[in-house]
Each structure stands twice: as structure tokens, then as C-alpha cells.
Design an enzyme around this catalytic site. Structure first.
Site, PDB file in Angstrom:
ATOM      1  N   ARG A  29     -12.301   6.982  -0.809  1.00  0.00           N
ATOM      2  CA  ARG A  29     -11.344   5.933  -0.440  1.00  0.00           C
ATOM      3  C   ARG A  29     -11.791   4.587  -0.999  1.00  0.00           C
ATOM      4  O   ARG A  29     -12.983   4.323  -1.104  1.00  0.00           O
ATOM      5  CB  ARG A  29     -11.194   5.839   1.086  1.00  0.00           C
ATOM      6  CG  ARG A  29     -10.413   6.980   1.682  1.00  0.00           C
ATOM      7  CD  ARG A  29      -9.976   6.668   3.099  1.00  0.00           C
ATOM      8  NE  ARG A  29      -8.831   5.778   3.157  1.00  0.00           N
ATOM      9  CZ  ARG A  29      -7.583   6.131   2.866  1.00  0.00           C
ATOM     10  NH1 ARG A  29      -7.302   7.359   2.486  1.00  0.00           N
ATOM     11  NH2 ARG A  29      -6.600   5.267   2.964  1.00  0.00           N
ATOM     12  N   HIS A  64      -3.341  -5.292   2.201  1.00  0.00           N
ATOM     13  CA  HIS A  64      -2.961  -5.378   3.614  1.00  0.00           C
ATOM     14  C   HIS A  64      -3.502  -6.693   4.131  1.00  0.00           C
ATOM     15  O   HIS A  64      -3.942  -7.539   3.400  1.00  0.00           O
ATOM     16  CB  HIS A  64      -3.643  -4.267   4.415  1.00  0.00           C
ATOM     17  CG  HIS A  64      -3.133  -2.906   4.165  1.00  0.00           C
ATOM     18  ND1 HIS A  64      -1.941  -2.461   4.654  1.00  0.00           N
ATOM     19  CD2 HIS A  64      -3.686  -1.861   3.507  1.00  0.00           C
ATOM     20  CE1 HIS A  64      -1.787  -1.192   4.313  1.00  0.00           C
ATOM     21  NE2 HIS A  64      -2.823  -0.807   3.612  1.00  0.00           N
ATOM     22  N   CYS A 103       0.800  -1.216   0.000  1.00  0.00           N
ATOM     23  CA  CYS A 103       0.000   0.000   0.000  1.00  0.00           C
ATOM     24  C   CYS A 103       0.843   1.282   0.000  1.00  0.00           C
ATOM     25  O   CYS A 103       1.412   1.630  -1.029  1.00  0.00           O
ATOM     26  CB  CYS A 103      -0.993  -0.032   1.148  1.00  0.00           C
ATOM     27  SG  CYS A 103      -2.356   1.093   0.874  1.00  0.00           S
TER      28      CYS A 103
END
Ligand code: GLN
Length: 248
Positions: free
Chosen positions: A127, A190, A94
Site C-alpha cells: 500500500r 485525502h 482516491c
């Protein structure tokens, strides 16, 4: 006894969503096979001797932390580039993935990257947060994880890490996620990524072991039935045509 040295870059700043679990996974899967792992955490500003490292982990971070870490990265840029070009193994997650590129343009600033990958990232207000599943040409089983990023990453002439089966990936539009370059896997996943996907962990371990000890190294399989079951469960749960992104 065979041994790998793992450099954990900037755990003081790049430490989102349990990315350090990836280090544990590297370590455990080596020790379960009778090998040794040494983990060296480097805090921002610490000097790094890449020649001593077999694997580098660069985790995710908020925009603020990425900005703070940017200066330290500029100081090690040449050595990091040389490590990658010499087939050093890297897992970048990320924020760490974004920092391997030329820049990350946030809402207010442009953060300079390491220019290791021909990619750039630009922030957008919406997001991208959700579970994500990829089909990667490197593996015969899916890669599962979790993504949470504002940046959209545009990849130049690079091989993506995988095709998005469910989720958003690099831009939410391209249908692809991450980058594989030499022995670098750079990804938005993640999770942590490796405990959920032991096949990805072993791929990187094998690359590092072969570089150090010779191409004939083969990792013995481990009893990963539970991980495989969890992986298939997630895959089946999202195996619904309406979620599949169209190819562009
Ligand atoms: N700050 C970056 C973004 O929002 C990376 C976030 C992360 O590492 N999860 O895109």
C-alpha cells in the site's frame, strides 16, 4: 443570491478519511462570501439529475465499497460523462478518482469504471500510505495531503494534477499525481484535501460559479493566513532533497 448545488455521490459507501470535509469547505467558503450552497447527498441507486448540479464530489472507498458502487455508476455513466464534457466541476478522490477511469483491477476482481478519463488502475500488494506534497501547475503554492491506496493509476494523454514533491502519487514511479481534465480534479489526496488547500477549493468554486454566472466572476480572497501557515509548515518539513522523486 448566488447559489451552487453540490452533489455528494454515494456518501454511504465512498466516505474514507473525512472526504466529506471537502463538502463543508465548499459550503463554508461560499457562505463566507455571501453565497449559498445546497448539498444533495445521493445514495447508491438514487437517480441523479446532473443538470441541477454545479459541483460533484466522489470520495474514496475500500475495494469492497468500490465494487458495490460500481453498479450504480454504470447506471449514471452516460449522464456523468455528458456533465464532465459540458465542463461540469468534479472533485474525485482516491477510490473516486480510480472509478473515473476504464477499470480498477483489484487482487481478485476487475471493477468497471466510468470511462470519463483515459486512465486505468491496477492493485499491488504494497500500500502507498504517507503524507504527500505536490507542485501543481494550477497553483503558486503547494498542495498538501495524505495518500492511502493499493491501486497504481496509469494515466493516458492527460495532464497530471501535480508533480510529486514528497510522497508516491499515481504509481510511486512516474513522479506525478492525479489528473486534471476540463473542470475535473481527480487525485489520491485525502485529508480532506480542500480545508488543507483553500486555493484548490477556490479554484473549483470559481470554475463552477463562472459556468453558472459568467466568466467575469472573481472570488474575493478570504483570510487564509492560518491555512497558508500550515501549508508552508508541512512543505518546509519535507523540504529535504533526499525525499524528492527523480523525474522520469
Ligand atoms: N480501494 C482503493 C485502493 O486501495 C482506493 C482506496 C481509497 O480510496 N483510499 O487503491
Amino acid at each position: 443570491m448566488k447559489k451552487l448545488t453540490i452533489g455528494h455521490l454515494y456518501p454511504d459507501l465512498l466516505n474514507l478519511y473525512g472526504d466529506r470535509g471537502n463538502i463543508q469547505c465548499f459550503r463554508k467558503r461560499l457562505t463566507w462570501r455571501g453565497m449559498e450552497a445546497e448539498v444533495i447527498p445521493f445514495l447508491s441507486g438514487d437517480p441523479i439529475d446532473f443538470e441541477k448540479l454545479d459541483i460533484v464530489l466522489l470520495g474514496g472507498g475500500s475495494d469492497r465499497e468500490q465494487e458495490l458502487v460500481c453498479q450504480s455508476l454504470q447506471g449514471i455513466k452516460k449522464d456523468f460523462q455528458a456533465y464532465v464534457e459540458d465542463n461540469g466541476v468534479v472533485l474525485a478522490v482516491c477510490g473516486g478518482y480510480q472509478l473515473l477511469g476504464s477499470y480498477y483491477k483489484t487482487e481478485t476482481k476487475t471493477i468497471q469504471g466510468l470511462e470519463i478519463l483515459d486512465i486505468y488502475t491496477e492493485w499491488e500488494p504494497e500500500r502507498m500510505i504517507r503524507n504527500i506534497i505536490l507542485n501543481s501547475p494550477l497553483f503558486d503554492r503547494p498542495v498538501v495531503g495524505f495518500e492511502n491506496h493499493g491501486g497504481r493509476t496509469y494515466i493516458g494523454n492527460h495532464t497530471p494534477f501535480g508533480k510529486v514533491f514528497f510522497g508516491l502519487g499515481n504509481t510511486g514511479k512516474s513522479g506525478y499525481e492525479g489528473v486534471v481534465y476540463k473542470n475535473v480534479i481527480a487525485t489520491y489526496l485525502h485529508g480532506p484535501l480542500l480545508p488543507k488547500n483553500p486555493h484548490v477549493c477556490d479554484y473549483l468554486l470559481e470554475k463552477a460559479l463562472r459556468k453558472k454566472y459568467g466568466e467575469e466572476i472573481r472570488l474575493e480572497p478570504l483570510p487564509d493566513e492560518l491555512e497558508h501557515k500550515a501549508n508552508s509548515y508541512i512543505f518546509d518539513r519535507y523540504n529535504d532533497k533526499k525525499y524528492v522523486l527523480k523525474e522520469t
